[in-house]
Design a protein around this motif. Sequence first.
Motif, short mmCIF file in Angstrom:
data_model
loop_
_atom_site.label_atom_id
_atom_site.label_comp_id
_atom_site.label_asym_id
_atom_site.label_seq_id
_atom_site.Cartn_x
_atom_site.Cartn_y
_atom_site.Cartn_z
N LEU A 42 -30.21 99.59 14.77
CA LEU A 42 -29.34 98.48 15.13
C LEU A 42 -29.44 98.13 16.61
CD1 LEU A 42 -26.08 99.17 13.06
CD2 LEU A 42 -28.06 97.74 12.47
N GLU B 69 -14.51 97.96 11.23
CA GLU B 69 -15.75 98.39 10.58
C GLU B 69 -16.95 98.29 11.51
OE1 GLU B 69 -15.97 96.06 7.05
OE2 GLU B 69 -14.13 96.86 6.20
N ALA B 70 -17.32 97.05 11.86
CA ALA B 70 -18.52 96.82 12.67
C ALA B 70 -18.40 95.45 13.34
CB ALA B 70 -19.77 96.88 11.80
N LEU C 265 -18.87 101.18 14.02
CA LEU C 265 -20.17 100.91 14.61
C LEU C 265 -20.01 100.20 15.94
CD1 LEU C 265 -22.62 99.72 11.80
CD2 LEU C 265 -22.15 102.02 12.61
N PRO D 62 -24.55 95.06 12.44
CA PRO D 62 -25.58 95.12 11.41
C PRO D 62 -26.11 93.71 11.13
CG PRO D 62 -23.54 96.20 10.69
CD PRO D 62 -23.22 95.39 11.92
N ASP E 257 -22.85 95.74 5.14
CA ASP E 257 -22.17 97.02 5.30
C ASP E 257 -23.05 97.99 6.08
OD1 ASP E 257 -20.03 96.09 3.87
OD2 ASP E 257 -20.45 97.24 2.05
N PRO E 258 -22.44 98.84 6.92
CA PRO E 258 -23.24 99.84 7.64
C PRO E 258 -23.90 100.82 6.69
CG PRO E 258 -21.04 99.62 8.59
CD PRO E 258 -21.03 98.86 7.30
N GLU F 97 -26.44 104.86 10.10
CA GLU F 97 -25.89 104.10 11.23
C GLU F 97 -24.49 104.58 11.60
OE1 GLU F 97 -28.45 100.15 9.82
OE2 GLU F 97 -26.27 100.25 9.48
N THR F 98 -23.65 104.83 10.60
CA THR F 98 -22.32 105.36 10.90
C THR F 98 -22.43 106.77 11.48
OG1 THR F 98 -22.07 106.13 8.61
CG2 THR F 98 -21.18 103.96 9.14
#
Length: 297
Positions: A123, A146-147, A187, A191, A196-197, A201-202
Amino acid sequence: MDAERSRRYLAAVGVVSWRRREGLAGGVAPAPGGRGAPPNAPGQEQAPIPGAPDGSAPVSKPISRPLSGPGVEPATAPVARSEGASPAKNPPAPATDHTPSLVGTMDWGQLEAAVAGCRACVLSEGRTRTVFGVGAPSAELMLIGEAPGQEEDRRGEPFVGRAGQLLDRMLAAIGLERGQVYIANVLKCRPPGNRDPLPRETAACQAYLARQIELVAPRLLLCVGRISAQHLLGCGDSLGRLRGRVHHYGPKQIPLLVTYHPSYYLRNPAAKAQGWQDLQRLMGLLREAHADGDAGT
């Protein structure tokens, strides 16, 4: 394609320098920051990427690679942007190895710098800016999303745009302002396509978020959205099953609540009543925490 035709092709696409790299272990010199490029087949030629950060140590990549297919992730040019400045490439990753044990000793400045230079997952190649976090560094309430989305990636701040404006109104409804809480994401990079991650990545961001929670030391955590809740609670339950209960996070067993992401309420206005229930429960827990704190003094 022979060597002469290769040179003409590279010149046409803007690669003005060319050299053969042979006899090196793995076929490639290490990239800046100590991260090596993938090994190449023996005798494979390398072309420096135009616009390398220092002009003297370009990152090398194989000339040819599959453009699509299983396991091939989209490649985008790494860029970084500061307020009032034109886009530029992200700086090379710091030489320090940001292992979880090291991250766990960082102060706020060191942690933010580590996130800004992180190259732990793919990412980092497509981000405009990292999204670290905003708010009071010792807030009683910490919100975890979330991100980053497109606007967050552009501005480097979590929860902006329409969803962020709605979150601000939700906080105002219980007498809080954005500057009184601390807001972060699971995150730190966006992304592609706001998907969704992925687990890797998480995992790459996990130590950063854990250290943020340690530094803030909030009385209460609020997970905003399914990904955030599943990550912090280590489960795969639906958000509907996780709402309405008090969970606990970490060794200090910090009370944790789960609610829908503001973007969900924008798509489903009728669900705002559920959001109000979550906010009332949140305020009740904060009042209990205050009462316990007052009783202990």
